[in-house]
Design an enzyme around this catalytic site. Structure first.
Site, mmCIF file in Angstrom:
data_model
loop_
_atom_site.group_PDB
_atom_site.id
_atom_site.type_symbol
_atom_site.label_atom_id
_atom_site.label_comp_id
_atom_site.label_asym_id
_atom_site.label_seq_id
_atom_site.Cartn_x
_atom_site.Cartn_y
_atom_site.Cartn_z
ATOM 1 N N GLU A 63 0.838 -1.198 0.000
ATOM 2 C CA GLU A 63 0.000 0.000 0.000
ATOM 3 C C GLU A 63 0.879 1.257 0.000
ATOM 4 O O GLU A 63 1.717 1.415 0.892
ATOM 5 C CB GLU A 63 -0.921 -0.020 1.234
ATOM 6 C CG GLU A 63 -1.888 -1.200 1.197
ATOM 7 C CD GLU A 63 -2.426 -1.606 2.565
ATOM 8 O OE1 GLU A 63 -2.254 -0.850 3.542
ATOM 9 O OE2 GLU A 63 -3.024 -2.694 2.659
ATOM 10 N N ALA B 116 -5.559 -4.416 0.959
ATOM 11 C CA ALA B 116 -6.051 -5.735 1.331
ATOM 12 C C ALA B 116 -4.841 -6.593 1.700
ATOM 13 O O ALA B 116 -4.154 -7.120 0.824
ATOM 14 C CB ALA B 116 -6.824 -6.347 0.167
ATOM 15 N N GLU B 117 -4.588 -6.689 2.980
ATOM 16 C CA GLU B 117 -3.351 -7.344 3.425
ATOM 17 C C GLU B 117 -3.363 -8.834 3.140
ATOM 18 O O GLU B 117 -2.337 -9.428 2.792
ATOM 19 C CB GLU B 117 -3.118 -7.073 4.909
ATOM 20 C CG GLU B 117 -2.771 -5.620 5.234
ATOM 21 C CD GLU B 117 -3.967 -4.672 5.167
ATOM 22 O OE1 GLU B 117 -5.122 -5.152 5.118
ATOM 23 O OE2 GLU B 117 -3.739 -3.446 5.140
ATOM 24 N N GLY C 50 0.094 -3.053 13.129
ATOM 25 C CA GLY C 50 -1.274 -3.418 13.500
ATOM 26 C C GLY C 50 -2.123 -3.850 12.318
ATOM 27 O O GLY C 50 -3.240 -4.325 12.508
ATOM 28 N N HIS D 32 -0.759 1.344 15.639
ATOM 29 C CA HIS D 32 0.443 1.772 14.925
ATOM 30 C C HIS D 32 1.709 1.548 15.758
ATOM 31 O O HIS D 32 2.753 2.115 15.460
ATOM 32 C CB HIS D 32 0.361 3.259 14.550
ATOM 33 C CG HIS D 32 -0.697 3.569 13.530
ATOM 34 N ND1 HIS D 32 -2.033 3.555 13.812
ATOM 35 C CD2 HIS D 32 -0.595 3.913 12.218
ATOM 36 C CE1 HIS D 32 -2.719 3.892 12.725
ATOM 37 N NE2 HIS D 32 -1.871 4.107 11.741
HETATM 38 C C1 LIG Z 1 -6.166 -2.886 7.693
HETATM 39 C C2 LIG Z 1 -5.499 -1.568 7.430
HETATM 40 N N1 LIG Z 1 -4.559 -1.490 6.469
HETATM 41 C C3 LIG Z 1 -3.916 -0.337 6.243
HETATM 42 C C4 LIG Z 1 -4.194 0.779 6.979
HETATM 43 C C5 LIG Z 1 -3.428 2.065 6.735
HETATM 44 N N2 LIG Z 1 -4.296 3.084 6.144
HETATM 45 C C6 LIG Z 1 -4.921 3.985 6.912
HETATM 46 S S1 LIG Z 1 -5.934 4.940 6.058
HETATM 47 C C7 LIG Z 1 -5.534 4.218 4.597
HETATM 48 C C8 LIG Z 1 -6.198 4.659 3.343
HETATM 49 C C9 LIG Z 1 -7.676 4.511 3.421
HETATM 50 O O1 LIG Z 1 -8.306 5.096 2.349
HETATM 51 P P1 LIG Z 1 -9.881 5.182 2.203
HETATM 52 O O2 LIG Z 1 -10.512 3.908 2.662
HETATM 53 O O3 LIG Z 1 -10.171 5.621 0.833
HETATM 54 O O4 LIG Z 1 -10.343 6.277 3.262
HETATM 55 P P2 LIG Z 1 -9.868 7.798 3.390
HETATM 56 O O5 LIG Z 1 -8.643 7.767 4.237
HETATM 57 O O6 LIG Z 1 -9.641 8.337 2.044
HETATM 58 O O7 LIG Z 1 -10.974 8.477 4.117
HETATM 59 C C10 LIG Z 1 -4.586 3.212 4.809
HETATM 60 C C11 LIG Z 1 -3.997 2.375 3.767
HETATM 61 C C12 LIG Z 1 -5.179 0.657 7.977
HETATM 62 N N3 LIG Z 1 -5.525 1.695 8.746
HETATM 63 N N4 LIG Z 1 -5.814 -0.510 8.185
#
Ligand SMILES: Cc1ncc(C[n+]2csc(CCOP(=O)(O)OP(=O)(O)O)c2C)c(N)n1
Lengths: 364, 327
Positions: free
Chosen positions: B32, B62-63, B88, B132
């Site tokens: 990601e 998607a881990e 996490g 985190h």
């Molecule tokens: C399971 C998981 N994987 C990765 C992350 C790290 N992460 C936090 S926000 C984010 C992007 C999310 O994007 P979106 O769903 O479009 O929501 P937005 O932040 O744009 O509101 C990522 C990859 C996480 N919080 N949880």
């Protein structure tokens, strides 16, 4: 795409969307003012929180700037018995259901992990592990159905559940599973997908090959795309379909097309991955400016807008002072509520830390 | 003459990855935000420009998908280095890691190997919101079929990354995120220690302090303070969490006779517990005191305002040092 207000604040209901127009017909000036006031309020709050983070008062801030239309509109369409399972950017939805803004800041300051009682607010905790909340919402909705609180025809009785999901998070398996669980159980669940087009640095094209409002179809969850920067479209669509869900029609999905004007969080630098022209293009579609134009067309004048601005300043001042005054949590909180019932290891370690800290004090 | 350069841990990891990708065209990296952004910690910065989007790409969020597809790619001869954005967020991939990645070699009676590296920025101390700051190493060390390692300094970061990628087995590569910006000399020429060797980082006489990853710096701080008080601490940097280089550990234990194991993870059923047990089993007659574990508490990682009380620091290591010396 369902749009009721164009960029110039002109209200028009396309004939195929007349049922949404009927929802808006039931609103009056007081409702409009409330929508505007809260969008402006949450914007001002957002700016202040960003400043507080810059000054080291918050560990992190997650701005929702640009998404106020989607959030305030849908938030007010959620009924006062319904339950809400947010992601982590839904500050606008939070204020429509009485969540204290300070409790959001407490969490971002690192005072606690949650900050409010979801039994009281019906607004559940922010979910930082993406998409986890979708399944919790699906389970909650199953329980609502088990309890016979769907489709009785009695509005005092029936309730629905709504979960907020980001475009990026729709990729997680949990969302697919939630769609399926909701579909096979015909649960009273709304999937509200805020497509703000960015998931940190990943454009929505990384996430999907089809429009997100169609994501549920294969599972049996119909959907609609709405203009997420149109607060009236957001209100009307959420209200209409939540009402249907309460009658037992089963789950539904709304994709609110909007834009993340700000950074992903205060730790993010969007200049690394997107063009400022794109941001400018979307700024021109700002939900608050658009709604101001609408209100002015309705004859609402400067007095109102000046008052809203003043209220925003008062709020910012209050937030600021309250944040500076926030006490640190007591050390004992490390050990509280790890379990509901007593636990010997936790008890022993609580005691150890107390003894250790007092031995340090003795040495001083 | 060796060729030294000064790098941060993050940059050393980056250079280690680049080197491995230059050496082997089958090495690819995905996750990601790792491509254009270079990851949220910029560890993969510049790799997209150097190796192109076929070898460096962003995935959907998607881990389970990330690790599961790395397994399929391994079956097709690709070596994937995947990033999990934060500790996490590795749990959605838990099934693919523990039931699949770890077991394919065994299941296939050796017809398949799984050269996948899972990079995870891990550990606390950065004032972050929930999820985190986790230390998930015990879950993975407990799973047969996975190798687990964590560098503590830029030189190891550079070399261990390359060794992890060269390995024919899956490696959980834990990057000490709060030390990412710590700088140090990297020797670009000298062949490194073998992949799973521990290292005596600081020689001492009275107590062995064993640490890995982010706690190594803390252990060195403790040794520094102890020195002023006339106490001589030997610091062993484990480097490899699974397998553990017991020879180096036991040599140190036999010379000091007293051991403290320090880690950020909660101590209950931990890597520190494993070390305490293994040392007791294998060097019982050399011990003058029980092996003490210094870890965080057996509670969820707390909100940021409490992490200072939660995480072990140099003082807590020294408290344990005093206790083993009191025997
Ligand atoms: C399971 C998981 N994987 C990765 C992350 C790290 N992460 C936090 S926000 C984010 C992007 C999310 O994007 P979106 O769903 O479009 O929501 P937005 O932040 O744009 O509101 C990522 C990859 C996480 N919080 N949880």
């Amino acid at each position: 795409m369902l749009q009721l207000l164009d960029q110039e604040g002109q209200y028009e209901v396309p004939s195929k969307y007349s049922q949404y127009g009927e929802i808006i017909d039931q609103l009056g000036e007081a409702d409009y003012k409330k929508f505007y006031r809260d969008m402006a309020r949450i914007r001002r709050f957002d700016e202040e929180a960003t400043a507080l983070q810059r000054q080291g008062q918050l560990g992190l801030w997650v701005p929702a700037i640009g998404q106020e239309g989607a959030q305030i509109g849908s938030g007010y369409a959620v009924g006062n018995k319904d339950h809400i399972f947010p992601s982590y950017r839904e500050h606008g939805v939070a204020i429509t259901h009485g969540v204290e803004l300070m409790s959001i800041l407490k969490m971002m300051r690192g005072v606690n992990h949650g900050g409010w009682d979801p039994n009281e607010t019906r607004f559940h905790h922010y979910a930082i592990v993406l998409a986890s909340q979708a399944l919790h919402a699906a389970g909650y909705a199953m329980g609502v159905k088990f309890d016979g609180l769907v489709g009785t025809g009695d509005p005092e009785n029936d309730l629905a559940v709504i979960t907020y999901i980001g475009d990026g998070a729709t990729a997680e398996g949990d969302v697919s599973e939630a769609l399926l669980f909701a579909a096979v159980n015909e649960s009273p669940l709304m999937f509200f997908v805020q497509n703000n087009q960015w998931a940190i640095s990943s454009n929505v094209e990384t996430t999907t090959k089809v429009p997100l409002f169609t994501r549920g179809l294969g599972f049996g969850v119909p959907g609609i795309r709405i203009d997420g920067n149109d607060v009236l479209a957001s209100y009307a669509a959420t209200k209409l379909h939540m009402d249907e869900i309460r009658t037992g029609k089963g789950p539904f999905l709304i994709e609110a097309l909007t834009y993340r004007i700000g950074a992903h969080t205060t730790s993010d630098d969007p200049s690394k991955y997107r063009q400022s022209e794109e941001v400018e293009f979307w700024k021109a579609k700002d939900p608050i400016i658009r709604f101001e134009k609408f209100l002015r067309r309705q004859g609402i004048g400067d007095d109102f807008f000046e008052q809203v601005t003043q209220d925003g300043e008062d709020l910012a001042k209050e937030i600021r002072e309250s944040t500076f005054a926030l006490p640190d949590p007591p050390m004992e909180n490390i050990f509280e509520n790890v379990y509901t019932d007593p636990h010997p290891l936790v008890d022993a370690q609580r005691q150890w830390l107390q003894d250790y800290e007092s031995s340090l004090e003795d040495n001083e | 003459m060796s060729n030294y350069t000064e790098l941060s841990i993050a940059k050393a990891l980056n250079k280690g990855m680049a080197k491995a990708m230059q050496n082997n065209p089958k090495v690819i990296t995905f996750g990601e935000d790792i491509a254009q952004l270079g990851g949220v910690f910029r560890v993969t910065e510049g790799l997209l420009a150097e190796f192109g989007e076929k070898r460096v790409f962003n995935t959907p969020i998607a881990e389970s998908g990330i690790v599961g597809t790395a397994i399929g790619l391994a079956m097709r001869g690709y070596k994937s280095v995947v990033e999990i954005q934060f500790d996490g967020f590795v749990y959605p991939a838990f099934n693919q890691i523990t039931s699949q990645l770890a077991k394919f070699t065994y299941r296939s009676e050796g017809s398949l190997s799984m050269p996948v590296v899972i990079r995870i920025p891990y550990g606390g101390g950065i004032g972050a919101v929930e999820h985190h700051s986790e230390s998930p190493e015990a879950y993975f060390a407990h799973t047969a079929g996975l190798r687990v390692m964590s560098p503590s300094n830029p030189n190891d970061a550079y070399w261990m990354m390359q060794q992890a990628i060269e390995s024919n087995d899956p490696v959980i590569f834990l990057e000490p995120k709060r030390r990412y910006w710590q700088k140090g000399a990297v020797n670009l020429d000298q062949s490194p220690l073998p992949m799973h060797s521990a290292r005596v980082l600081l020689e001492g006489k009275q107590v062995t302090v064993i640490a890995y990853g982010p706690m190594v710096t803390t252990a060195l701080q403790a040794a520094e303070i102890a020195k002023e008080e006339g106490i001589s601490i030997e610091v062993v940097d484990l480097r490899s969490i699974s397998p553990i280089d017991m020879n180096t550990v036991l040599d140190s234990v036999r010379s000091t006779n007293r051991v403290v194991v320090a880690a950020e993870a909660p101590a209950f059923v931990s890597v520190a517990s494993e070390l305490a047990a293994a040392i007791s089993e294998q060097a019982f007659y050399h011990l003058e005191a029980p092996v003490l574990r210094v870890g965080s508490f057996d509670t969820p990682y707390p909100p940021a305002k409490l992490e200072e009380s939660y995480l072990p620091d140099a003082d807590r290591i020294l408290d344990a040092v005093d206790r083993v010396l009191a025997y």
